[in-house]
Motif scaffolding. Structure first.
Motif, short mmCIF file in Angstrom:
data_model
loop_
_atom_site.label_atom_id
_atom_site.label_comp_id
_atom_site.label_asym_id
_atom_site.label_seq_id
_atom_site.Cartn_x
_atom_site.Cartn_y
_atom_site.Cartn_z
N CYS A 79 37.70 8.38 56.95
CA CYS A 79 36.44 7.36 57.15
C CYS A 79 35.40 7.97 56.15
O CYS A 79 35.08 8.93 55.75
CB CYS A 79 36.09 7.84 58.76
SG CYS A 79 34.50 6.58 59.09
N ASP A 80 34.96 6.79 55.50
CA ASP A 80 33.72 7.00 54.37
C ASP A 80 32.77 7.35 55.32
O ASP A 80 32.42 7.56 56.42
CB ASP A 80 33.66 5.85 53.74
CG ASP A 80 32.64 5.65 52.92
OD1 ASP A 80 32.37 6.63 52.09
OD2 ASP A 80 31.70 4.90 52.93
N THR A 136 29.06 3.69 55.96
CA THR A 136 30.04 3.64 56.93
C THR A 136 29.76 4.35 58.23
O THR A 136 29.07 3.70 59.09
CB THR A 136 31.50 4.09 56.34
OG1 THR A 136 31.78 3.24 55.25
CG2 THR A 136 32.46 3.88 57.45
N SER A 174 34.20 11.62 51.49
CA SER A 174 32.95 11.01 51.11
C SER A 174 32.68 11.21 49.70
O SER A 174 32.93 12.53 49.05
CB SER A 174 31.61 11.46 51.81
OG SER A 174 30.50 11.05 51.56
N LYS A 184 39.70 10.25 46.96
CA LYS A 184 40.09 9.82 48.38
C LYS A 184 41.67 9.36 48.76
O LYS A 184 42.36 9.88 49.48
CB LYS A 184 39.39 8.66 48.98
CG LYS A 184 37.89 8.95 49.12
CD LYS A 184 37.00 7.77 49.66
CE LYS A 184 35.62 8.24 49.78
NZ LYS A 184 34.78 7.30 50.35
N VAL A 216 42.02 3.71 57.00
CA VAL A 216 41.03 4.00 56.14
C VAL A 216 40.04 3.13 56.53
O VAL A 216 40.08 2.02 56.87
CB VAL A 216 41.31 3.56 54.40
CG1 VAL A 216 39.81 3.40 53.79
CG2 VAL A 216 42.14 4.65 53.90
N GLY A 234 36.03 2.12 55.52
CA GLY A 234 34.94 2.27 54.44
C GLY A 234 34.36 0.81 54.10
O GLY A 234 34.55 -0.28 54.58
N THR A 237 33.91 3.18 46.39
CA THR A 237 34.46 4.53 46.43
C THR A 237 35.78 4.47 47.45
O THR A 237 36.57 5.37 47.32
CB THR A 237 33.70 5.50 46.85
OG1 THR A 237 33.18 5.25 48.29
CG2 THR A 237 32.26 5.60 45.83
N ASP A 238 36.18 3.40 48.14
CA ASP A 238 37.02 3.23 49.05
C ASP A 238 38.07 2.41 48.85
O ASP A 238 39.21 2.24 49.46
CB ASP A 238 36.36 2.78 50.56
CG ASP A 238 35.28 3.69 51.09
OD1 ASP A 238 35.58 4.88 51.35
OD2 ASP A 238 34.18 3.20 51.29
N LEU A 282 33.85 -3.65 50.14
CA LEU A 282 35.22 -3.31 50.52
C LEU A 282 35.86 -4.53 51.08
O LEU A 282 37.08 -4.81 50.60
CB LEU A 282 35.34 -1.92 51.25
CG LEU A 282 36.62 -1.63 51.58
CD1 LEU A 282 37.46 -1.45 50.20
CD2 LEU A 282 37.04 -0.39 52.40
#
Length: 221
Positions: free
Chosen positions: A8-9, A13, A97, A150, A166, A168, A172-173, A189
């Motif tokens: 998990c982000d 998030t 993160s 990640k 996942v 997010g 970044t995700d 996302l």
């Protein structure tokens, strides 16, 4: 049944807003925005963009920034219940993160059953803040400049046969979403997943995520 494991982000998030952006808006000179736009357009790497943003800030701001984030950050609805749900169901929950340790870890301190927290780190020993990258890319990562990579963490932590989830919201995700078995997405996302035809389930609160996991359990036997 295949066992789910969750990655998990944090910023945007677990918390409602991106804390790096909030910090920059509050403390940074205007040139931080060119680095933000570069990251969002993917014309500069996350590592380069975030590193250069924080390099604009003097290390003397450390405590002021910590206080600011602890006072202003809002945890998304249902996160506490989500953590308790994963503990009860014996589902490993990892926070992965692109945020920085000096604000990520204090905000997560009340949630004791999280299996692990992986984020970037800040060095305040010099005149300006320097970001460190302890969770770099592996050989399978096409970027090599993720910062906190990640996909590499997923490959390292998840056991063969586990069902990777996942959760997010941001750029970044995206690479993690590409290799996950299931994706829960919102905001940027979800737009990129739609654009790239990556299957995902939308969410707004962590109550939604609990519902998605309950349904997922029926589908991954």
């Amino acid at each position: 049944m295949r066992k789910p494991v969750i990655f998990c982000d944090f910023d945007g998030t677990v918390t409602k807003k991106d804390n790096i952006i909030s910090i920059m808006k509050k403390f940074a000179p205007p040139e931080w925005e060119k680095w933000k736009e570069g990251v969002l357009s993917q014309s500069v790497s996350i590592q380069e963009g975030v590193g250069n943003m924080f390099a604009l800030l003097p290390s003397s701001l450390r405590q002021e920034m910590v206080d600011f984030v602890l006072e202003t950050a809002e945890v998304r609805e249902g996160f506490g219940e989500f953590v308790r749900y994963t503990e009860k169901q014996e589902i490993p929950l990892y926070i992965v993160s692109g945020g920085i340790d000096f604000f990520v870890k204090p905000l997560l301190e009340p949630f004791h059953s999280i299996s692990g927290v992986y984020c970037n780190e800040a060095d305040f020993s010099g005149e300006h803040i320097r970001i460190l990258w302890p969770h770099g890319c592996d050989q399978a990562c096409p970027s090599q400049n993720c910062g906190c990579c990640k996909p590499a963490l997923i490959r390292r932590i998840a056991s063969q046969g586990e069902h990777t989830v996942v959760i997010g919201d941001s750029v970044t995700d995206l690479q993690a979403a590409k290799i996950a078995d299931s994706v829960m997405a919102r905001d940027y996302l979800s737009e990129k997943c739609t654009e790239l035809s990556i299957p995902f389930q939308p969410f707004d609160t962590f109550y939604d995520c609990i519902d998605r996991l309950e349904k997922l359990k029926q589908n991954i036997r």
